[in-house]
Design a protein around this motif. Structure first.
Motif, short mmCIF file in Angstrom:
data_model
loop_
_atom_site.label_atom_id
_atom_site.label_comp_id
_atom_site.label_asym_id
_atom_site.label_seq_id
_atom_site.Cartn_x
_atom_site.Cartn_y
_atom_site.Cartn_z
N ALA A 155 52.98 96.57 -29.77
CA ALA A 155 51.96 95.53 -29.95
C ALA A 155 50.66 95.96 -29.30
CB ALA A 155 52.42 94.20 -29.35
N THR A 156 49.56 95.53 -29.91
CA THR A 156 48.22 95.77 -29.35
C THR A 156 47.56 94.41 -29.18
OG1 THR A 156 48.16 97.81 -30.62
CG2 THR A 156 46.08 97.07 -29.66
N ILE A 157 47.16 94.11 -27.95
CA ILE A 157 46.68 92.77 -27.61
C ILE A 157 45.28 92.88 -27.00
CG2 ILE A 157 47.18 90.69 -26.26
CD1 ILE A 157 50.11 91.61 -26.09
N LEU A 158 44.38 92.07 -27.51
CA LEU A 158 43.00 92.02 -26.99
C LEU A 158 42.82 90.67 -26.28
CD1 LEU A 158 40.08 93.23 -27.01
CD2 LEU A 158 39.76 92.05 -29.20
N LEU A 159 42.33 90.71 -25.05
CA LEU A 159 42.20 89.48 -24.26
C LEU A 159 40.74 89.22 -23.89
CD1 LEU A 159 45.02 90.24 -21.65
CD2 LEU A 159 45.20 88.63 -23.53
N ARG A 160 40.36 87.94 -23.94
CA ARG A 160 39.05 87.53 -23.41
C ARG A 160 39.31 86.81 -22.09
NH1 ARG A 160 36.25 83.33 -27.05
NH2 ARG A 160 37.45 81.86 -25.82
N HIS A 161 38.73 87.34 -21.00
CA HIS A 161 38.97 86.76 -19.68
C HIS A 161 37.92 85.70 -19.36
CE1 HIS A 161 42.28 89.40 -18.41
NE2 HIS A 161 41.75 90.22 -19.30
N ASP A 162 38.27 84.79 -18.42
CA ASP A 162 37.36 83.71 -18.05
C ASP A 162 36.06 84.25 -17.46
OD1 ASP A 162 39.48 82.21 -18.78
OD2 ASP A 162 39.90 81.35 -16.80
N ASN A 163 36.14 85.44 -16.79
CA ASN A 163 34.94 86.02 -16.17
C ASN A 163 34.15 86.88 -17.16
OD1 ASN A 163 36.61 88.16 -16.52
ND2 ASN A 163 36.82 88.69 -14.36
N ALA A 164 34.47 86.73 -18.45
CA ALA A 164 33.78 87.43 -19.56
C ALA A 164 34.20 88.89 -19.70
CB ALA A 164 32.27 87.31 -19.46
N ALA A 218 47.45 91.99 -16.15
CA ALA A 218 46.06 91.75 -16.60
C ALA A 218 45.48 90.56 -15.85
CB ALA A 218 46.02 91.53 -18.10
N ARG A 219 46.30 89.52 -15.67
CA ARG A 219 45.81 88.36 -14.91
C ARG A 219 45.62 88.72 -13.44
NH1 ARG A 219 49.32 83.96 -14.56
NH2 ARG A 219 47.54 82.84 -13.71
N PHE A 220 46.57 89.48 -12.88
CA PHE A 220 46.52 89.88 -11.47
C PHE A 220 45.28 90.71 -11.19
CE2 PHE A 220 48.21 93.04 -8.21
CZ PHE A 220 48.12 92.18 -7.12
N LEU A 221 44.92 91.60 -12.11
CA LEU A 221 43.82 92.53 -11.86
C LEU A 221 42.47 92.00 -12.36
CD1 LEU A 221 45.64 95.83 -12.86
CD2 LEU A 221 45.28 94.95 -10.55
N PHE A 222 42.47 91.40 -13.56
CA PHE A 222 41.18 91.06 -14.19
C PHE A 222 40.90 89.55 -14.16
CE2 PHE A 222 43.07 94.42 -17.20
CZ PHE A 222 42.76 95.46 -16.34
N ASP A 272 42.21 85.29 -14.99
CA ASP A 272 42.79 84.52 -16.10
C ASP A 272 42.08 84.82 -17.41
OD1 ASP A 272 44.82 83.36 -14.74
OD2 ASP A 272 43.64 81.63 -14.11
N ALA A 273 42.81 84.60 -18.50
CA ALA A 273 42.25 84.85 -19.83
C ALA A 273 42.44 83.61 -20.69
CB ALA A 273 42.94 86.06 -20.46
N ASN A 274 41.63 83.49 -21.72
CA ASN A 274 41.65 82.25 -22.50
C ASN A 274 41.72 82.46 -24.01
OD1 ASN A 274 38.85 82.63 -23.47
ND2 ASN A 274 38.41 82.45 -21.28
N ALA A 275 41.67 83.71 -24.49
CA ALA A 275 41.75 83.93 -25.93
C ALA A 275 42.41 85.28 -26.21
CB ALA A 275 40.36 83.89 -26.57
N VAL A 276 43.20 85.32 -27.27
CA VAL A 276 44.04 86.48 -27.54
C VAL A 276 44.00 86.82 -29.02
CG1 VAL A 276 46.42 87.34 -27.47
CG2 VAL A 276 45.62 85.77 -25.69
N SER A 277 43.92 88.12 -29.28
CA SER A 277 44.06 88.61 -30.64
C SER A 277 45.13 89.70 -30.60
CB SER A 277 42.71 89.21 -31.06
OG SER A 277 42.72 89.46 -32.42
N CYS A 278 46.06 89.69 -31.55
CA CYS A 278 47.20 90.61 -31.42
C CYS A 278 47.69 91.10 -32.78
CB CYS A 278 48.34 89.88 -30.71
SG CYS A 278 49.89 90.78 -30.65
N LEU A 279 48.08 92.37 -32.81
CA LEU A 279 48.81 92.92 -33.96
C LEU A 279 50.14 93.42 -33.44
CD1 LEU A 279 45.97 94.99 -35.69
CD2 LEU A 279 46.91 92.79 -36.44
N ARG A 280 51.24 93.11 -34.12
CA ARG A 280 52.55 93.61 -33.68
C ARG A 280 53.15 94.51 -34.75
NH1 ARG A 280 56.52 88.41 -34.63
NH2 ARG A 280 58.05 89.68 -33.57
N GLN A 281 53.97 95.49 -34.31
CA GLN A 281 54.56 96.46 -35.24
C GLN A 281 56.04 96.64 -34.94
OE1 GLN A 281 51.53 99.32 -33.70
NE2 GLN A 281 51.61 100.15 -35.76
N SER A 282 56.83 96.84 -36.01
CA SER A 282 58.23 97.25 -35.84
C SER A 282 58.31 98.67 -36.36
CB SER A 282 59.16 96.34 -36.64
OG SER A 282 59.05 95.03 -36.16
#
Ligand code: NAD
Ligand code: 89Y
Length: 351
Positions: A221-230, A194-198, A200-210
Protein backbone atom coordinates in the motif's frame (compact mmCIF):
# COMPACT_ATOMS: atom_id res chain seq x y z
CA UNK A 1 -8.36 -1.50 39.31
CA UNK A 2 -8.15 2.11 38.20
CA UNK A 3 -5.12 4.29 37.56
CA UNK A 4 -5.45 5.82 41.04
CA UNK A 5 -5.56 2.34 42.63
CA UNK A 6 -2.24 1.40 41.03
CA UNK A 7 -0.55 4.71 41.89
CA UNK A 8 0.15 3.40 45.44
CA UNK A 9 3.76 2.53 46.34
CA UNK A 10 4.54 -0.90 44.97
CA UNK A 11 5.02 -3.69 47.49
CA UNK A 12 5.31 -6.64 45.06
CA UNK A 13 5.61 -7.13 41.30
CA UNK A 14 2.31 -6.70 39.46
CA UNK A 15 1.00 -10.12 38.44
CA UNK A 16 -0.08 -10.57 34.85
CA UNK A 17 -1.99 -13.06 32.74
CA UNK A 18 -0.75 -13.51 29.17
CA UNK A 19 -3.53 -14.50 26.74
CA UNK A 20 -2.53 -16.15 23.43
CA UNK A 21 0.54 -18.39 23.32
CA UNK A 22 1.28 -18.19 19.61
CA UNK A 23 4.15 -16.93 17.45
CA UNK A 24 4.78 -13.44 18.88
CA UNK A 25 3.96 -14.26 22.53
CA UNK A 26 7.42 -15.84 22.89
CA UNK A 27 8.91 -12.33 22.56
CA UNK A 28 6.43 -10.98 25.13
CA UNK A 29 7.35 -13.71 27.62
CA UNK A 30 11.09 -13.12 27.24
CA UNK A 31 10.44 -9.38 27.59
CA UNK A 32 8.26 -9.82 30.71
CA UNK A 33 11.12 -11.72 32.36
CA UNK A 34 13.18 -8.51 32.20
CA UNK A 35 10.39 -5.98 32.85
CA UNK A 36 10.85 -4.32 36.24
CA UNK A 37 7.84 -4.31 38.56
CA UNK A 38 5.90 -7.08 36.84
CA UNK A 39 5.80 -10.82 36.34
CA UNK A 40 3.60 -13.21 34.41
CA UNK A 41 1.74 -15.43 36.88
CA UNK A 42 -0.23 -17.44 34.31
CA UNK A 43 -0.60 -17.97 30.58
CA UNK A 44 -3.65 -19.09 28.67
CA UNK A 45 -4.56 -20.25 25.18
CA UNK A 46 -7.65 -21.91 23.71
CA UNK A 47 -5.13 -24.61 22.82
CA UNK A 48 -4.29 -25.50 26.42
CA UNK A 49 -1.36 -27.75 25.45
CA UNK A 50 0.25 -24.77 23.75
CA UNK A 51 -0.24 -22.76 26.96
CA UNK A 52 1.32 -25.62 28.94
CA UNK A 53 4.39 -25.67 26.69
CA UNK A 54 5.05 -21.93 27.20
CA UNK A 55 4.38 -22.28 30.96
CA UNK A 56 7.03 -24.99 31.13
CA UNK A 57 9.54 -23.13 28.94
CA UNK A 58 9.22 -19.88 30.93
CA UNK A 59 8.71 -21.47 34.40
CA UNK A 60 5.24 -19.94 34.77
CA UNK A 61 3.29 -21.62 37.59
CA UNK A 62 -0.19 -21.73 35.99
CA UNK A 63 -1.69 -22.30 32.55
CA UNK A 64 -5.29 -22.28 31.41
CA UNK A 65 -7.50 -22.93 28.38
CA UNK A 66 -9.58 -19.77 28.77
CA UNK A 67 -9.16 -16.13 29.72
CA UNK A 68 -12.20 -16.47 32.02
CA UNK A 69 -9.59 -17.05 34.74
CA UNK A 70 -9.47 -13.21 34.88
CA UNK A 71 -12.54 -13.49 37.13
CA UNK A 72 -10.33 -14.97 39.88
CA UNK A 73 -9.11 -11.54 41.01
CA UNK A 74 -5.54 -12.88 40.96
CA UNK A 75 -4.26 -10.58 38.20
CA UNK A 76 -3.13 -6.93 38.21
CA UNK A 77 -2.96 -6.74 34.40
CA UNK A 78 -3.55 -8.79 31.28
CA UNK A 79 -1.37 -8.95 28.17
CA UNK A 80 -3.50 -9.89 25.14
CA UNK A 81 -1.37 -11.35 22.35
CA UNK A 82 -4.06 -12.76 20.07
CA UNK A 83 -5.13 -11.66 16.58
CA UNK A 84 -7.36 -8.61 16.12
CA UNK A 85 -10.79 -10.25 15.69
CA UNK A 86 -10.59 -11.60 19.28
CA UNK A 87 -9.67 -8.30 20.97
CA UNK A 88 -13.11 -6.80 21.59
CA UNK A 89 -14.37 -9.80 23.57
CA UNK A 90 -11.10 -10.26 25.49
CA UNK A 91 -10.78 -6.58 26.45
CA UNK A 92 -14.47 -6.57 27.49
CA UNK A 93 -13.79 -9.57 29.73
CA UNK A 94 -10.84 -7.78 31.38
CA UNK A 95 -12.86 -4.58 31.77
CA UNK A 96 -15.71 -6.53 33.40
CA UNK A 97 -13.23 -7.77 36.01
CA UNK A 98 -11.47 -4.39 36.27
CA UNK A 99 -8.10 -5.68 35.06
CA UNK A 100 -5.84 -3.17 33.16
CA UNK A 101 -4.97 -4.26 29.63
CA UNK A 102 -2.12 -4.15 27.15
CA UNK A 103 -3.37 -5.47 23.81
CA UNK A 104 -1.38 -6.19 20.66
CA UNK A 105 -1.82 -4.26 17.42
CA UNK A 106 -3.89 -4.22 15.28
CA UNK A 107 -6.29 -3.00 17.98
CA UNK A 108 -9.37 -4.26 16.08
CA UNK A 109 -10.43 -4.91 12.47
CA UNK A 110 -12.22 -1.53 12.01
CA UNK A 111 -12.62 1.87 13.62
CA UNK A 112 -16.15 1.20 14.94
CA UNK A 113 -14.91 -1.80 16.93
CA UNK A 114 -11.98 0.27 18.27
CA UNK A 115 -14.45 2.95 19.37
CA UNK A 116 -16.67 0.42 21.16
CA UNK A 117 -13.64 -0.99 23.02
CA UNK A 118 -12.54 2.49 24.09
CA UNK A 119 -16.03 3.57 25.21
CA UNK A 120 -16.49 0.42 27.29
CA UNK A 121 -13.09 0.71 29.02
CA UNK A 122 -13.50 4.45 29.57
CA UNK A 123 -16.94 4.05 31.14
CA UNK A 124 -15.45 1.53 33.60
CA UNK A 125 -12.26 3.55 34.20
CA UNK A 126 -10.02 0.60 33.26
CA UNK A 127 -6.66 1.56 31.65
CA UNK A 128 -6.01 0.05 28.20
CA UNK A 129 -2.84 0.46 26.10
CA UNK A 130 -2.21 -0.79 22.57
CA UNK A 131 1.10 -2.68 22.26
CA UNK A 132 2.65 -0.47 19.57
CA UNK A 133 6.33 -1.30 19.75
CA UNK A 134 7.84 0.31 16.64
CA UNK A 135 7.91 3.79 18.24
CA UNK A 136 9.90 2.17 21.09
CA UNK A 137 12.68 1.08 18.71
CA UNK A 138 15.88 2.87 19.78
CA UNK A 139 16.33 4.57 16.42
CA UNK A 140 12.90 6.26 16.60
CA UNK A 141 13.46 7.42 20.20
CA UNK A 142 16.72 9.04 18.96
CA UNK A 143 14.95 10.69 15.99
CA UNK A 144 12.32 12.07 18.39
CA UNK A 145 15.17 13.61 20.47
CA UNK A 146 16.69 15.25 17.39
CA UNK A 147 13.31 16.66 16.34
CA UNK A 148 12.67 17.96 19.88
CA UNK A 149 16.07 19.71 19.88
CA UNK A 150 14.86 21.89 16.98
CA UNK A 151 17.95 21.04 14.92
CA UNK A 152 16.06 20.51 11.66
CA UNK A 153 13.34 23.06 12.39
CA UNK A 154 9.63 22.91 11.66
CA UNK A 155 8.74 19.75 9.73
CA UNK A 156 7.52 19.98 6.15
CA UNK A 157 7.80 16.44 4.76
CA UNK A 158 8.35 12.83 5.84
CA UNK A 159 8.49 9.39 4.26
CA UNK A 160 8.43 6.07 6.08
CA UNK A 161 9.08 3.02 3.98
CA UNK A 162 8.83 -0.67 4.90
CA UNK A 163 9.53 -2.77 1.83
CA UNK A 164 10.84 -6.32 1.94
CA UNK A 165 9.95 -9.84 0.92
CA UNK A 166 10.18 -11.63 4.25
CA UNK A 167 8.20 -14.89 4.22
CA UNK A 168 5.76 -13.59 6.80
CA UNK A 169 3.29 -16.37 5.95
CA UNK A 170 5.27 -19.20 7.58
CA UNK A 171 5.16 -17.66 11.05
CA UNK A 172 1.84 -15.84 10.65
CA UNK A 173 -0.31 -17.95 8.27
CA UNK A 174 -3.52 -16.13 9.28
CA UNK A 175 -2.28 -13.19 7.16
CA UNK A 176 -2.98 -15.19 3.98
CA UNK A 177 -6.70 -14.99 4.79
CA UNK A 178 -6.89 -11.49 6.28
CA UNK A 179 -8.91 -9.11 4.07
CA UNK A 180 -7.51 -5.97 5.71
CA UNK A 181 -3.95 -7.24 5.64
CA UNK A 182 -0.91 -5.03 5.00
CA UNK A 183 -2.26 -1.67 6.17
CA UNK A 184 -3.40 -3.34 9.40
CA UNK A 185 -0.32 -5.53 9.87
CA UNK A 186 2.61 -3.15 9.23
CA UNK A 187 0.87 -0.03 7.89
CA UNK A 188 -0.51 0.53 11.38
CA UNK A 189 3.04 0.61 12.82
CA UNK A 190 4.01 3.17 10.16
CA UNK A 191 0.91 5.30 10.79
CA UNK A 192 1.69 5.32 14.51
CA UNK A 193 5.29 6.30 13.71
CA UNK A 194 4.05 9.04 11.37
CA UNK A 195 1.97 10.48 14.21
CA UNK A 196 4.85 10.04 16.70
CA UNK A 197 7.34 11.84 14.45
CA UNK A 198 5.31 14.29 12.34
CA UNK A 199 2.19 14.86 14.49
CA UNK A 200 -1.49 14.12 13.99
CA UNK A 201 -2.93 13.85 10.50
CA UNK A 202 -6.39 14.60 9.18
CA UNK A 203 -6.61 13.44 5.54
CA UNK A 204 -5.51 10.31 3.72
CA UNK A 205 -5.18 9.16 0.15
CA UNK A 206 -4.28 5.52 -0.49
CA UNK A 207 -3.74 2.93 -3.20
CA UNK A 208 -3.55 -0.75 -2.19
CA UNK A 209 -2.12 -3.68 -4.19
CA UNK A 210 -2.26 -7.48 -3.99
CA UNK A 211 1.01 -8.56 -5.59
CA UNK A 212 1.31 -12.15 -4.36
CA UNK A 213 -1.37 -14.36 -5.88
CA UNK A 214 -3.99 -16.02 -3.71
CA UNK A 215 -4.12 -13.49 -0.87
CA UNK A 216 -7.44 -12.37 0.64
CA UNK A 217 -6.13 -8.82 1.15
CA UNK A 218 -3.43 -6.38 0.04
CA UNK A 219 0.29 -7.03 0.53
CA UNK A 220 1.35 -3.50 -0.49
CA UNK A 221 0.00 0.00 0.00
CA UNK A 222 1.03 3.60 -0.66
CA UNK A 223 -0.49 6.16 1.69
CA UNK A 224 -0.32 9.95 1.50
CA UNK A 225 -1.07 11.88 4.70
CA UNK A 226 -1.89 15.53 5.37
CA UNK A 227 -0.74 16.49 8.88
CA UNK A 228 -2.36 19.12 11.13
CA UNK A 229 0.89 21.15 11.04
CA UNK A 230 0.64 21.25 7.21
CA UNK A 231 3.48 18.73 6.76
CA UNK A 232 2.95 16.01 4.14
CA UNK A 233 4.06 12.45 4.64
CA UNK A 234 4.14 9.25 2.64
CA UNK A 235 3.92 5.78 4.14
CA UNK A 236 4.66 2.88 1.82
CA UNK A 237 4.58 -0.76 2.84
CA UNK A 238 5.15 -3.98 0.93
CA UNK A 239 5.79 -7.68 1.56
CA UNK A 240 6.51 -8.11 -2.15
CA UNK A 241 9.72 -6.10 -2.59
CA UNK A 242 12.62 -8.34 -3.57
CA UNK A 243 15.82 -6.73 -2.35
CA UNK A 244 19.13 -8.38 -1.55
CA UNK A 245 20.11 -8.23 1.23
CA UNK A 246 16.58 -8.23 2.57
CA UNK A 247 16.08 -5.00 4.57
CA UNK A 248 13.56 -6.63 6.99
CA UNK A 249 12.70 -5.35 9.59
CA UNK A 250 14.05 -1.86 8.96
CA UNK A 251 11.84 1.16 8.49
CA UNK A 252 13.66 3.50 6.09
CA UNK A 253 12.84 7.00 4.96
CA UNK A 254 13.47 10.68 5.42
CA UNK A 255 12.28 13.67 7.37
CA UNK A 256 12.59 17.24 6.11
CA UNK A 257 12.39 20.42 8.15
CA UNK A 258 12.87 24.12 7.38
CA UNK A 259 16.47 23.99 8.73
CA UNK A 260 17.67 20.51 7.81
CA UNK A 261 16.72 16.88 7.24
CA UNK A 262 17.27 13.34 8.48
CA UNK A 263 17.71 10.30 6.27
CA UNK A 264 16.88 6.93 7.87
CA UNK A 265 19.22 4.54 6.08
CA UNK A 266 19.98 0.83 6.14
CA UNK A 267 22.17 -0.43 8.97
CA UNK A 268 20.17 1.48 11.62
CA UNK A 269 21.94 4.62 10.43
CA UNK A 270 20.80 8.23 10.49
CA UNK A 271 22.28 10.88 8.24
CA UNK A 272 21.48 14.25 9.82
CA UNK A 273 21.84 17.31 7.59
CA UNK A 274 21.95 20.66 9.35
CA UNK A 275 23.89 23.93 9.24
CA UNK A 276 25.43 23.00 5.89
CA UNK A 277 26.98 19.77 7.21
CA UNK A 278 26.04 16.12 7.52
CA UNK A 279 26.49 13.84 10.54
CA UNK A 280 26.18 10.05 10.65
CA UNK A 281 24.72 8.31 13.72
CA UNK A 282 24.31 4.55 14.08
CA UNK A 283 21.62 3.58 16.58
CA UNK A 284 21.84 -0.17 16.99
CA UNK A 285 19.16 -2.14 18.80
CA UNK A 286 20.32 -3.96 21.95
CA UNK A 287 20.76 -7.68 21.40
CA UNK A 288 19.98 -10.16 24.18
CA UNK A 289 20.48 -13.90 24.61
CA UNK A 290 16.89 -14.45 23.39
CA UNK A 291 17.04 -12.13 20.36
CA UNK A 292 18.31 -13.11 16.93
CA UNK A 293 18.82 -11.38 13.61
CA UNK A 294 17.03 -10.27 11.57
CA UNK A 295 14.42 -9.83 14.34
CA UNK A 296 16.60 -8.01 16.93
CA UNK A 297 15.34 -4.50 16.16
CA UNK A 298 11.72 -5.58 16.69
CA UNK A 299 12.46 -7.85 19.65
CA UNK A 300 14.44 -5.14 21.45
CA UNK A 301 11.44 -2.81 21.27
CA UNK A 302 9.14 -5.25 23.11
CA UNK A 303 10.65 -4.94 26.63
CA UNK A 304 10.77 -1.16 26.14
CA UNK A 305 7.04 -1.17 25.28
CA UNK A 306 6.08 -3.41 28.18
CA UNK A 307 8.20 -1.38 30.63
CA UNK A 308 6.36 1.76 29.50
CA UNK A 309 3.04 0.00 30.21
CA UNK A 310 4.08 -1.05 33.73
CA UNK A 311 5.76 2.27 34.64
CA UNK A 312 2.74 4.23 33.45
CA UNK A 313 0.29 1.92 35.18
CA UNK A 314 2.21 2.40 38.44
CA UNK A 315 2.54 6.17 38.07
CA UNK A 316 -1.09 6.65 37.02
CA UNK A 317 0.00 8.64 33.95
CA UNK A 318 -1.17 8.38 30.34
CA UNK A 319 0.16 5.65 28.06
CA UNK A 320 1.80 7.00 24.89
CA UNK A 321 -0.39 4.63 22.88
CA UNK A 322 -3.44 4.51 25.11
CA UNK A 323 -6.50 2.93 23.54
CA UNK A 324 -8.03 6.39 23.27
CA UNK A 325 -4.96 7.94 21.61
CA UNK A 326 -4.73 4.95 19.27
CA UNK A 327 -8.18 5.80 17.87
CA UNK A 328 -6.43 8.52 15.90
CA UNK A 329 -3.94 6.04 14.44
CA UNK A 330 -6.74 3.61 13.57
CA UNK A 331 -8.75 6.41 11.99
CA UNK A 332 -5.86 6.87 9.53
CA UNK A 333 -5.91 3.16 8.67
CA UNK A 334 -9.70 3.23 8.25
CA UNK A 335 -9.40 6.32 6.06
CA UNK A 336 -6.71 4.55 3.99
CA UNK A 337 -9.04 1.62 3.26
CA UNK A 338 -11.95 3.95 2.42
CA UNK A 339 -9.72 6.02 0.16
CA UNK A 340 -8.49 2.90 -1.65
CA UNK A 341 -12.11 1.78 -2.14
CA UNK A 342 -13.46 5.13 -3.27
CA UNK A 343 -10.47 6.53 -5.15
CA UNK A 344 -10.66 9.85 -3.29
CA UNK A 345 -8.99 11.69 -0.42
CA UNK A 346 -10.74 10.77 2.86
CA UNK A 347 -10.64 13.04 5.90
CA UNK A 348 -10.73 11.64 9.44
CA UNK A 349 -13.55 14.09 10.21
CA UNK A 350 -15.91 12.17 7.95
CA UNK A 351 -15.39 8.76 9.65
P1 NAD B 1 -0.85 -16.55 16.59
O1 NAD B 1 -2.02 -16.96 15.77
O2 NAD B 1 0.45 -17.26 16.37
O3 NAD B 1 -1.19 -16.73 18.14
C1 NAD B 1 -2.42 -16.34 18.68
C2 NAD B 1 -2.78 -17.33 19.77
O4 NAD B 1 -3.93 -16.86 20.45
C3 NAD B 1 -3.15 -18.73 19.23
O5 NAD B 1 -2.37 -19.71 19.89
C4 NAD B 1 -4.64 -18.87 19.56
O6 NAD B 1 -5.02 -20.20 19.90
C5 NAD B 1 -4.75 -17.96 20.76
N1 NAD B 1 -6.11 -17.43 21.01
C6 NAD B 1 -6.98 -16.91 20.09
N2 NAD B 1 -8.12 -16.53 20.73
C7 NAD B 1 -7.95 -16.78 22.04
C8 NAD B 1 -8.77 -16.61 23.19
N3 NAD B 1 -10.00 -16.08 23.11
N4 NAD B 1 -8.28 -16.98 24.39
C9 NAD B 1 -7.05 -17.52 24.50
N5 NAD B 1 -6.23 -17.74 23.44
C10 NAD B 1 -6.67 -17.36 22.23
O7 NAD B 1 -0.69 -14.98 16.41
P2 NAD B 1 0.66 -14.12 16.51
O8 NAD B 1 1.36 -14.18 15.22
O9 NAD B 1 1.37 -14.46 17.77
O10 NAD B 1 0.03 -12.65 16.58
C11 NAD B 1 -0.68 -12.21 17.70
C12 NAD B 1 -0.85 -10.70 17.58
O11 NAD B 1 0.43 -10.10 17.66
C13 NAD B 1 -1.45 -10.26 16.24
O12 NAD B 1 -2.38 -9.22 16.46
C14 NAD B 1 -0.27 -9.76 15.44
O13 NAD B 1 -0.57 -8.72 14.52
C15 NAD B 1 0.61 -9.22 16.54
N6 NAD B 1 2.03 -9.18 16.19
C16 NAD B 1 2.69 -8.05 16.54
C17 NAD B 1 4.02 -7.90 16.22
C18 NAD B 1 4.72 -6.64 16.63
O14 NAD B 1 5.86 -6.39 16.29
N7 NAD B 1 4.07 -5.78 17.40
C19 NAD B 1 4.70 -8.91 15.54
C20 NAD B 1 3.99 -10.08 15.23
C21 NAD B 1 2.65 -10.20 15.56
O1 89Y C 1 3.35 -8.83 11.75
C1 89Y C 1 4.47 -7.99 11.65
C2 89Y C 1 4.59 -7.00 12.72
O2 89Y C 1 3.68 -6.45 13.28
O3 89Y C 1 5.90 -6.78 13.00
C3 89Y C 1 6.72 -7.65 12.28
C4 89Y C 1 5.79 -8.72 11.74
O4 89Y C 1 5.72 -9.81 12.64
C5 89Y C 1 6.26 -9.29 10.41
O5 89Y C 1 6.50 -8.26 9.50
Amino acid sequence: MTKSDVARPQIRPLKGLLVGCGFFARNHLHAWSETKGAEIAAVCDLDVERAGRYAEEFSIPQWHGTAEVLASGAFDFVDICTTMETHEALVALAVRHRVPVIVQKPFAPDIDTCRRIVANAKAAGVPVMVHENFRFQKIFRRIREILDSGEIGELTFGRLSWRNAIDVYSNQPYLLKTERFMIMDVGIHMLDLARFLFGDANAVSCLRQSVKEGLAGEDAATILLRHDNAATSIVDVSYASHRFPNPFPQTLGEIEGRLGSIQILEGETLLVHSEGRQRRETIEADGRNWTSDPWTQIQDSVPRTQQHFIDTLLSGGAFETSAEDSLQTYALAEAAYRSAESGRLVTTAEL
